[in-house]
Design an enzyme around this catalytic site. Structure first.
Site, short mmCIF file in Angstrom:
data_model
loop_
_atom_site.label_atom_id
_atom_site.label_comp_id
_atom_site.label_asym_id
_atom_site.label_seq_id
_atom_site.Cartn_x
_atom_site.Cartn_y
_atom_site.Cartn_z
N LYS A 107 0.81 -1.22 0.00
CA LYS A 107 0.00 0.00 0.00
C LYS A 107 0.84 1.27 0.00
CE LYS A 107 -4.11 -2.09 2.05
NZ LYS A 107 -3.69 -3.49 2.29
C1 LIG Z 1 -4.48 -4.55 1.73
C2 LIG Z 1 -3.76 -5.84 1.65
C3 LIG Z 1 -4.19 -6.87 0.80
C4 LIG Z 1 -5.46 -6.77 -0.02
O1 LIG Z 1 -5.38 -5.85 -1.05
P1 LIG Z 1 -6.72 -5.34 -1.80
O2 LIG Z 1 -6.24 -4.32 -2.76
O3 LIG Z 1 -7.59 -4.75 -0.71
O4 LIG Z 1 -7.34 -6.51 -2.43
C5 LIG Z 1 -3.44 -8.03 0.73
N1 LIG Z 1 -2.34 -8.20 1.49
C6 LIG Z 1 -1.90 -7.24 2.32
C7 LIG Z 1 -0.69 -7.50 3.15
C8 LIG Z 1 -2.58 -6.02 2.44
O5 LIG Z 1 -2.14 -5.08 3.28
#
Ligand SMILES: *Cc1c(COP(=O)(O)O)cnc(C)c1O
Length: 432
Positions: A107
């Protein structure tokens, strides 16, 4: 580029407005009005281009001229200041490590990009924006880090007391400046409910600009399409048919991959890797979309019962079930299977996967069984040391803690405890 609301094609917005507002007034997600495919020659020669050049080519149509070319180039440069390595486990399967950013979660890219876009739109500091975000763990740290010091933007993070890992808590409570952590006496759903209520509270929104920083915001969502281009660039000379297995919760990341495909990136197929929260894999089986309350799992960043970005995927596949099925598979796995996979990956390849990546690996294995001639890339969405309490006992092994994480562990936590919506509102009113 204009954007429209997925609830109503006539509800049009500029990029700037879509970034500042997050959601359309009718609560629909924004989606670009046109998608212009990049040229075949661009993909043919992609290995000759730097990541920054690829990013500019892919993203400019969505953003220029509202953000001028040179500013966009600078934002891209600052956002992508780390690596996106591919580790080949064997000739059928690789992992794309998306955890080399400052908070070691994928993210980081979206949060850093969005923060800089908002910063640009707010450079004269006339209309302050308050970013309000609920986190079950990873989002909070990435957003806090990405927005730190951005002028004209206050960031308020709500997290459930005692329900995030010790490292995650430190990542979102130790920064100070324009970042405030509210420690909620409750679970993640309580945090999310409070945030939703604030967005609907006229008394607040009349006087302050509230926005969200989760993947419904286009500026957080779109830059994630770059991961798929970078992976393709690395693997293209070796493998013909490339498939991505994406650990999915809100389906923002996989949906960005599908956007890369819409831009012309030759991706053979997508796999949504899910934990017990299996709305989408059930939908692909039954053609019935039934959102459910989320259940708690070891891969907690994917504990989502009603993935908000799925509607964007439907849009890209023209709401046609057959097209969707031809491009997307989904598999769901239990916590027990997740732990077994972590051990298999470690024993067979000497590679340590986090619980989310391990589910990506499992889904990739399922797909390869039926399609042995593809090369499958599973995304490693967080560094395993962010989930120490799961990874260490599962592997029976102590992990080395990377520097990014060591530096926050000793910093003092600063949070404000709240236990009701009234507490939140009282806190927010001071920013009006
Ligand atoms: C947010 C997250 C996900 C999921 O991603 P999405 O875009 O919401 O599908 C998967 N793994 C980790 C470690 C995350 O922080």
């Amino acid at each position: 580029m204009n954007y429209f609301s997925l609830n109503n094609k006539n509800e049009i917005s500029s990029f700037k407005n879509a970034v500042i507002k997050g959601l359309a007034p009718d609560k629909g997600l924004y989606f670009p009005k046109q998608i212009r495919r990049l040229s075949k020659t661009f993909f043919k020669h992609i290995e000759q281009y730097s990541n920054e050049t690829i990013a500019f080519e892919a993203l400019q149509q969505f953003i220029v001229p509202e953000i001028p070319e040179n500013t966009l180039k600078q934002i891209i440069k600052e956002t992508l200041s780390f690596d996106f390595p591919i580790i080949e486990l064997n000739d059928q399967i690789s992992t794309l490590e998306l955890f080399h950013g400052p908070t070691m979660a994928f993210k980081d890219v979206g949060a850093r990009f969005m923060a800089r876009c908002l910063g640009y739109f707010n450079q004269d500091n006339t209309n302050e924006v308050t970013v309000l975000v609920a986190t079950s763990g990873d989002t909070g740290g990435a957003v806090a880090n990405g927005f730190l010091g951005v002028k004209g933007v206050n960031v308020i993070i709500l997290y459930p007391s005692g329900k995030v890992s010790a490292i995650q808590e430190k990542q979102l409570t130790t920064l100070g400046q324009n970042i405030t952590a509210l420690e909620v006496d409750g679970v993640f759903d309580d945090c999310q409910d409070m945030v939703k209520r604030a967005f609907l509270d006229d008394e607040l929104t009349r006087n302050m600009q509230l926005t969200s920083a989760n993947s419904i915001n286009i500026a957080r969502w779109l830059p994630q399409l770059l991961y798929f281009m970078f992976a393709y660039k690395t693997l293209k000379s070796k493998y013909q048919d490339i498939v991505f297995s994406v650990p999915s919760g809100n389906f923002g990341n996989i949906c960005a991959g599908i956007m890369a495909q819409q831009l012309g990136l030759p991706i053979k197929h997508f796999i949504a890797a899910n934990n017990a929260n299996n709305v989408v894999s059930e939908y692909l089986k039954t053609q019935e979309y039934q959102p459910k309350a989320s259940v708690q799992t070891l891969s907690n960043a994917m504990d989502v019962g009603n993935p908000s970005n799925f509607i964007r995927i439907q849009e890209m596949y023209h709401h046609d079930f057959k097209t969707l099925q031809n491009n997307l598979s989904a598999y769901s796995f239990s916590d027990a299977a997740t732990k077994t996979a972590m051990n298999t990956i470690y024993n067979k390849y000497n590679y340590i996967a986090d619980p989310h990546g391990a589910i990506g690996y499992l889904a990739a294995q399922c797909y390869i069984k039926e399609h042995p001639n593809v090369h499958c890339v599973f995304l490693e969405t967080a560094h395993p040391s962010k989930f120490l309490d799961v990874v260490e006992p599962t592997l029976g092994k102590k992990l080395q803690i990377p520097n990014q994480i060591k530096t926050v562990i000793d910093k003092p936590k600063v949070s404000i405890k709240i236990s009701s919506y009234e507490d939140l509102k009282h806190f927010l009113i001071q920013f009006r």
